[in-house]
Design an enzyme around this catalytic site. Structure first.
Site, short mmCIF file in Angstrom:
data_model
loop_
_atom_site.label_atom_id
_atom_site.label_comp_id
_atom_site.label_asym_id
_atom_site.label_seq_id
_atom_site.Cartn_x
_atom_site.Cartn_y
_atom_site.Cartn_z
N SER A 95 0.80 -1.23 0.00
CA SER A 95 0.00 0.00 0.00
C SER A 95 0.83 1.29 0.00
CB SER A 95 -0.96 0.01 1.19
OG SER A 95 -0.25 0.20 2.41
N LYS B 176 0.52 4.72 6.63
CA LYS B 176 -0.11 5.59 5.64
C LYS B 176 0.54 6.95 5.65
CE LYS B 176 -3.01 2.31 4.75
NZ LYS B 176 -2.87 1.52 3.52
#
Length: 204
Positions: A67, A113
């Protein structure tokens, strides 16, 4: 020749030597026990210090999945500063480790993230590009447009953050497009650098 009779309490040369050996062995054993006790004490103190540092100052985390590519690759190890947000707040562009908001609070799962929106910002994905407060964002850390559906404008409240993975291919990143904004209290710390493997040591 008359036998030699030793009076009570008198040691023979043999007895005297054995006594010295016993005392020497006992002293050596006592030193060994003392050294082992010191080593054990040092290990326990070091363990407690590392535990406290891990709880309040820093953490070591491993990247799982894709990700955050191309910024981070799977199985790279990160140094995470947990103290920095006790002294300040996350900023746009910070790579952070946060609790996964999509699972129950009784489970421990963490995500890596990037912060793209901070409290007070309006975040929007329009025509596969990111807009913050109506301005198109320059994102040199990603190499593709945002695939998938656009996201209507979201106004972030106090202590709310919008996070996204750097891998913007469709379905590659479970982030705020999927679970919404995240609370500041759920952000564990800031990932400062990759420390493993050695050949890929770098700051973030």
């Amino acid at each position: 020749m008359e036998p030699i009779i030793h009076s009570k309490g008198e040691e023979t040369p043999e007895d005297h030597g054995e006594g010295k050996n016993r005392r020497r062995m006992k002293a050596s054993s006592n030193r060994l026990v003392s050294e082992l006790r010191d080593i054990l004490k040092t290990v326990v103190i070091a363990f407690v210090i590392m535990l406290l540092l891990n709880m309040f100052v820093f953490n070591l985390s491993m990247v799982k999945g894709q990700s955050m590519m191309p910024t981070l690759e799977g199985y790279e190890r990160l140094f995470v500063d947990k103290l920095v947000y006790n002294l300040g707040h996350p900023k746009r562009g910070d790579v952070v480790v946060l609790k996964d908001p999509s699972i129950g609070t009784d489970k421990k799962s963490f995500l890596v993230k990037r912060v793209v929106g901070v409290p007070g910002d309006t975040v929007e994905v329009r025509k596969h590009t990111l807009f913050v407060n109506g301005k198109l964002q320059d994102e040199p850390y990603t190499d593709v447009k945002i695939e998938g559906d656009d996201v209507p404008a979201v106004k972030l409240g106090e202590k709310e953050y919008y996070v996204m993975g750097d891998n913007r291919h469709a379905g590659r990143s479970k982030d705020s497009r999927f679970f919404g904004s995240v609370q500041e209290e759920d952000i564990v710390g800031r990932a400062d650098f990759v420390f493993w493997p050695i050949s890929k040591i770098r700051g973030l």
